[in-house]
Design a protein around this motif. Structure first.
Motif, PDB file in Angstrom:
ATOM      1  N   GLY A  12       0.794  -1.226   0.000  1.00  0.00           N
ATOM      2  CA  GLY A  12       0.000   0.000   0.000  1.00  0.00           C
ATOM      3  C   GLY A  12       0.826   1.275   0.000  1.00  0.00           C
ATOM      4  O   GLY A  12       0.344   2.327   0.436  1.00  0.00           O
ATOM      5  N   LYS A  13       2.038   1.218  -0.517  1.00  0.00           N
ATOM      6  CA  LYS A  13       2.912   2.407  -0.520  1.00  0.00           C
ATOM      7  C   LYS A  13       2.356   3.520  -1.405  1.00  0.00           C
ATOM      8  O   LYS A  13       2.320   4.678  -0.997  1.00  0.00           O
ATOM      9  CB  LYS A  13       4.316   2.029  -1.014  1.00  0.00           C
ATOM     10  N   SER A  14       1.922   3.143  -2.601  1.00  0.00           N
ATOM     11  CA  SER A  14       1.430   4.179  -3.517  1.00  0.00           C
ATOM     12  C   SER A  14       0.164   4.822  -2.976  1.00  0.00           C
ATOM     13  O   SER A  14      -0.014   6.037  -3.079  1.00  0.00           O
ATOM     14  CB  SER A  14       1.160   3.566  -4.898  1.00  0.00           C
ATOM     15  N   ALA A  15      -0.713   4.003  -2.392  1.00  0.00           N
ATOM     16  CA  ALA A  15      -1.947   4.554  -1.815  1.00  0.00           C
ATOM     17  C   ALA A  15      -1.611   5.487  -0.659  1.00  0.00           C
ATOM     18  O   ALA A  15      -2.250   6.527  -0.471  1.00  0.00           O
ATOM     19  CB  ALA A  15      -2.845   3.415  -1.352  1.00  0.00           C
ATOM     20  N   THR A  27      -2.786   2.919  -8.175  1.00  0.00           N
ATOM     21  CA  THR A  27      -2.635   1.854  -7.183  1.00  0.00           C
ATOM     22  C   THR A  27      -3.346   0.607  -7.701  1.00  0.00           C
ATOM     23  O   THR A  27      -4.397   0.711  -8.328  1.00  0.00           O
ATOM     24  CB  THR A  27      -3.262   2.257  -5.835  1.00  0.00           C
ATOM     25  N   SER A  28      -2.759  -0.537  -7.459  1.00  0.00           N
ATOM     26  CA  SER A  28      -3.363  -1.775  -7.955  1.00  0.00           C
ATOM     27  C   SER A  28      -3.137  -2.901  -6.974  1.00  0.00           C
ATOM     28  O   SER A  28      -2.382  -2.754  -6.015  1.00  0.00           O
ATOM     29  CB  SER A  28      -2.751  -2.169  -9.301  1.00  0.00           C
ATOM     30  N   ASN A  29      -3.778  -4.014  -7.267  1.00  0.00           N
ATOM     31  CA  ASN A  29      -3.691  -5.168  -6.381  1.00  0.00           C
ATOM     32  C   ASN A  29      -2.904  -6.288  -7.048  1.00  0.00           C
ATOM     33  O   ASN A  29      -3.443  -7.350  -7.334  1.00  0.00           O
ATOM     34  CB  ASN A  29      -5.118  -5.623  -6.013  1.00  0.00           C
ATOM     35  N   LEU A 359      -9.418  -5.724 -13.555  1.00  0.00           N
ATOM     36  CA  LEU A 359      -8.511  -6.877 -13.448  1.00  0.00           C
ATOM     37  C   LEU A 359      -7.399  -6.588 -12.442  1.00  0.00           C
ATOM     38  O   LEU A 359      -7.030  -7.437 -11.630  1.00  0.00           O
ATOM     39  CB  LEU A 359      -7.889  -7.202 -14.807  1.00  0.00           C
ATOM     40  N   GLU A 360      -6.857  -5.356 -12.499  1.00  0.00           N
ATOM     41  CA  GLU A 360      -5.755  -4.997 -11.607  1.00  0.00           C
ATOM     42  C   GLU A 360      -6.220  -4.953 -10.154  1.00  0.00           C
ATOM     43  O   GLU A 360      -5.561  -5.473  -9.257  1.00  0.00           O
ATOM     44  CB  GLU A 360      -5.204  -3.615 -11.984  1.00  0.00           C
ATOM     45  N   ASP A 361      -7.352  -4.294  -9.932  1.00  0.00           N
ATOM     46  CA  ASP A 361      -7.763  -4.028  -8.559  1.00  0.00           C
ATOM     47  C   ASP A 361      -8.326  -5.268  -7.861  1.00  0.00           C
ATOM     48  O   ASP A 361      -8.237  -5.395  -6.649  1.00  0.00           O
ATOM     49  CB  ASP A 361      -8.801  -2.900  -8.540  1.00  0.00           C
ATOM     50  N   SER A 362      -8.913  -6.167  -8.642  1.00  0.00           N
ATOM     51  CA  SER A 362      -9.510  -7.360  -8.023  1.00  0.00           C
ATOM     52  C   SER A 362      -8.452  -8.397  -7.665  1.00  0.00           C
ATOM     53  O   SER A 362      -8.721  -9.301  -6.885  1.00  0.00           O
ATOM     54  CB  SER A 362     -10.513  -7.991  -8.990  1.00  0.00           C
ATOM     55  N   VAL A 487     -10.887   2.133  -9.087  1.00  0.00           N
ATOM     56  CA  VAL A 487     -11.118   1.869 -10.519  1.00  0.00           C
ATOM     57  C   VAL A 487     -11.430   3.178 -11.244  1.00  0.00           C
ATOM     58  O   VAL A 487     -10.879   3.460 -12.314  1.00  0.00           O
ATOM     59  CB  VAL A 487     -12.271   0.851 -10.690  1.00  0.00           C
ATOM     60  N   LEU A 488     -12.294   3.995 -10.634  1.00  0.00           N
ATOM     61  CA  LEU A 488     -12.654   5.259 -11.276  1.00  0.00           C
ATOM     62  C   LEU A 488     -11.448   6.192 -11.369  1.00  0.00           C
ATOM     63  O   LEU A 488     -11.215   6.821 -12.400  1.00  0.00           O
ATOM     64  CB  LEU A 488     -13.783   5.947 -10.485  1.00  0.00           C
ATOM     65  N   LEU A 489     -10.688   6.243 -10.275  1.00  0.00           N
ATOM     66  CA  LEU A 489      -9.527   7.135 -10.250  1.00  0.00           C
ATOM     67  C   LEU A 489      -8.509   6.729 -11.318  1.00  0.00           C
ATOM     68  O   LEU A 489      -7.997   7.558 -12.070  1.00  0.00           O
ATOM     69  CB  LEU A 489      -8.887   7.091  -8.856  1.00  0.00           C
ATOM     70  N   LYS A 490      -8.266   5.420 -11.384  1.00  0.00           N
ATOM     71  CA  LYS A 490      -7.268   4.921 -12.321  1.00  0.00           C
ATOM     72  C   LYS A 490      -7.725   5.137 -13.771  1.00  0.00           C
ATOM     73  O   LYS A 490      -6.964   5.593 -14.614  1.00  0.00           O
ATOM     74  CB  LYS A 490      -7.050   3.433 -12.055  1.00  0.00           C
ATOM     75  N   THR A 491      -8.999   4.820 -14.019  1.00  0.00           N
ATOM     76  CA  THR A 491      -9.526   5.017 -15.373  1.00  0.00           C
ATOM     77  C   THR A 491      -9.477   6.505 -15.731  1.00  0.00           C
ATOM     78  O   THR A 491      -9.080   6.876 -16.843  1.00  0.00           O
ATOM     79  CB  THR A 491     -10.978   4.496 -15.448  1.00  0.00           C
TER      80      THR A 491
END
Lengths: 630, 101
Positions: A12-15, A27-29, A359-362, A487-491
């Protein structure tokens, strides 16, 4: 003052950087989201504090390129303060890096992140005891909810001001400032380690490289500390995740199935290819169908919605520019240049970016990278290569950077070339589909050519490099329901980044094309390009079956690949010509941003090779389709 | 003490890692030293060090990676690499204590 966020992948560094500084970061998972150092700034009356977000690293032994970046920040940059970000739900694993960091004698604070999950699982961490054992202030934080972030920020600011960081911010340790930790001599059954001294582990059977590091002392000490400080009803919780996920195992693994049984069940089901592969195919089919359905629907809606704006802009330009050819061209080309990307490209990239973000976040992207290992094995690449491949459909530049997660230079080289040459981005795909739809071309033929090209190039590169592929060793991220905000932020960030570059380019390109058409300078039947190309035109028309102007579009790909279909839209093509031209464009030359990224990551030789490969593949498919298509 | 490879280990049983064998050349092809070094480091980072306990949760299918619980997380490992990781069942003579016990 320079502060570095250091931690293991997916901690969670980027978050946390986003929470601390307001920086807009992705940020992704999955492990390896961040592959380069990102910066944010904490504003303070006494002066700004620069915060560096580093790629996740399991240890400072650095087993991949992106981990080398993190190690260099510690060893070379030597920040004034380290914020060690630790996943509080997996303390035993993450504290091993903490112990290694302590040996570098850099002032440090510990951020026990994901504390919201601790609460929901009924686990507690004795932060006072942990702070006492490690000799650094400890803060419970949640980058997701923002809990504890202000206290952490206070400690960072306090460290710079030289005040009592711990006492002023609620940290566990009061001192004149954030202390330089005592250099710990960590001992274990593998011997002692300081500053990454190499050593073969005692009791190790078989091969061990001379310069590899035995991390066991850190890991064993980390587990002992975790056992002391982590607790919950039912006993001490070391290796909590492991026990939850292996309820059938013997010994301590059999205890405490833990929270989230539904998530656990889904995770286990998705480990089985018989289920997970159909799920992936379903996801891809839904994404593709949505894109292909969304483009015409959105195009009609956007044209209706922007019609008055477009007409207003045309009227405005005609009214304010002196009459003449240039004003006529601008009056038509500028509104069209604005409407076209919004109508054709926007729907496709919204859908594509959203699917990639999901896909990234899940956690599915990391999971499919593992499951795809058998598939990428055919290309002589490890499963992690699927991550850059998927990201390339969004944009190829971050995809080339993300190849840093691969374990060897050979795999990075192969993946970067494939990404840079044969995987078209969504903007190119959507505009290419628009060209095929307008002229009645065949998307199937173009898609098949791209798929075959990926396989052929990978196979050739694999054979040329002459070594077996790297084995897959990949930590699977925990599966979770995607966080809508993420997801919204990244998109949104990707869309903003794309349109910052696209809109001005498309408008400019449209103006240039219109000027060429009006000046009779555009190649094609009945206008002036034919005199440039006597023999060349005959070779292009005879060998590739397309007009010379369409070949000009293929050359245009070296600037921006998605501009080439715009060029094609200005021509009069048959369905056959459109299929050939779009295929050649999709497999065209690496665009300028991709070339720069390739140069930076792999050197000029790789850029030259990529251009040669692209030219050969693109021209080769032109010739093949010209021979094959009816 | 019975030594077997992780590839041959039974699922959902705890094993102690005791080492790893270097892959033999196949058709004249070798894995590079740098790549092999990185692979070993990554394995060690994720908890595949001697004396550490791992649990195989089963293979995802023929030719697919094996999912292993180690060091507090789930790790996917190529089947070929699993066949090089040497383990022995927990509880055998000379066994190290399981972490967390």
């Amino acid at each position: 003052m320079l502060v570095a966020l250091i931690g293991q992948p997916n901690s969670g560094k980027s978050a946390l950087l986003a929470r601390l500084t307001g920086a807009r970061v992705v940020t992704s998972n999955y492990p390896g989201t961040t592959v380069e150092v990102l910066r944010g700034t904490i504003r303070d009356r006494a002066g700004d504090i620069t915060v560096l977000d580093t790629p996740g690293t399991y240890s400072l032994a650095a087993s991949s390129k992106e981990q080398e970046v993190a190690r260099d920040v510690i060893v070379t940059v030597r920040p004034a303060l380290i914020v060690n970000v630790v996943d509080a739900t997996n303390l035993a694993r993450h504290l091993a890096l903490t112990l290694e960091l302590l040996t570098y004698r850099i002032p440090m604070v510990l951020a026990l992140n994901s504390c919201d999950l601790l609460h929901s699982r009924g686990i507690s961490v004795d932060t006072g005891a942990l702070s006492g054992v490690l000799g650094v202030p400890v803060f419970l934080t949640s980058a997701l909810t923002g809990e504890g972030v202000e206290e952490l920020k206070g400690a960072i600011v306090g460290a710079r001001r030289g005040r009592q960081a711990g006492a002023a911010t609620g940290g566990e340790q009061a001192s004149e400032q954030v202390p330089g930790p005592a250099c710990r001599e960590v001992s274990g059954s593998g011997g002692s380690l300081r500053d990454g001294a190499p050593g073969r582990p005692t009791g190790w059977k078989g091969y061990w490289p001379r310069d590899a590091v035995d991390l066991r002392p850190y890991q064993e000490e980390a587990e002992r500390i975790a056992q002391r400080v982590v607790s919950r009803a039912g006993g001490t919780v070391t290796g909590d995740r492991m026990r939850r996920r292996a309820p059938r195992a013997r010994g301590p693994w059999a205890r405490a199935p833990g929270a989230g049984p539904l998530g656990e069940r889904i995770e286990r089901l998705l480990d089985v290819p018989a289920l997970s592969i159909p799920v992936l195919i379903l996801v891809l089919v839904v994404a593709w169908k949505t894109i292909t359905k969304a483009i015409p629907l959105a195009e009609a809606a956007v044209r209706v919605a922007l019609g008055p704006v477009s007409e207003g802009l045309t009227g405005f330009l005609r009214a304010f520019l002196p009459p003449g050819r240039i004003s006529e061209v601008l009056a038509e080309a500028v509104p069209e240049g604005i409407v076209l990307p919004l109508a054709t490209v926007l729907p496709a990239i919204i859908v594509a970016y959203t699917f990639i973000a999901l896909l990234e976040d899940s956690g599915l992207l990391g999971r499919y990278a593992a499951l795809g290992d058998a598939l990428t094995g055919l290309l002589r690449l490890p499963g992690q290569a699927l991550i850059p491949f998927v990201l390339a459909f969004g944009c190829r530049v971050p995809a080339i950077l993300s190849a840093r997660i691969l374990p060897s230079d050979r795999s990075r080289w192969m993946t970067s070339i494939i990404v840079g040459t044969v995987i078209p981005c969504t903007a190119t795909v959507s505009l290419g589909l628009a060209v095929l739809a307008r002229f009645g071309g065949s998307p199937v033929a173009a898609g098949a050519a791209i798929a075959v090209s990926i396989a052929v190039i990978a196979r050739l590169l694999g054979s040329a490099s002459g070594v077996v592929r790297d084995p897959l060793v990949l930590e699977l991220p925990p599966l979770r329901f995607p966080i809508v905000r993420n997801v919204l932020l990244k998109t949104g960030m990707r869309l903003t980044g794309f349109f910052d570059h696209v809109l001005p380019l498309v408008v400019a390109m449209n103006v240039v094309l219109r000027l060429l058409v009006s000046a009779d300078g555009l190649p094609g039947p009945g206008n002036g390009f034919s005199h440039v190309s006597g023999l060349a035109a005959r070779v292009i028309e005879g060998g590739l079956g397309i007009p010379p102007a369409a070949f000009g579009a293929v050359l245009l790909t070296m600037f921006q690949r998605y501009l080439a279909p715009l060029f094609l839209l200005q021509l009069q093509l048959t369905g056959r010509q459109a299929t050939i031209a779009v295929t050649m464009v999709a497999l065209g030359l690496p665009c300028l941003p991709s070339s720069v990224a390739l140069w930076r990551e792999m050197g000029p030789g790789t850029v030259v090779l990529s251009f040669l490969i692209s030219a050969a593949i693109s021209t080769g498919w032109g010739v093949i389709l010209n021979l094959v298509l009816p | 003490m019975s030594i077997l490879t992780l590839g041959g280990a039974a699922p959902f049983r705890s094993y102690v890692v005791i080492g790893i064998a270097r892959p033999r050349d196949r058709r004249g092809e070798t894995i590079s030293d740098a790549s092999w070094r990185n692979t070993l480091i990554r394995l060690a980072e994720l908890g595949f060090s001697p004396g550490r306990t791992v649990v195989k949760t089963g293979s995802a299918g023929p030719g697919c990676p094996v999912i292993v619980l180690a060091g507090g997380s789930r790790t996917a490992i190529s089947p070929g690499l699993c066949d090089l990781i040497l383990v022995r069942p927990v509880g055998n003579a000379g066994g190290a204590a399981e972490p967390g016990t």
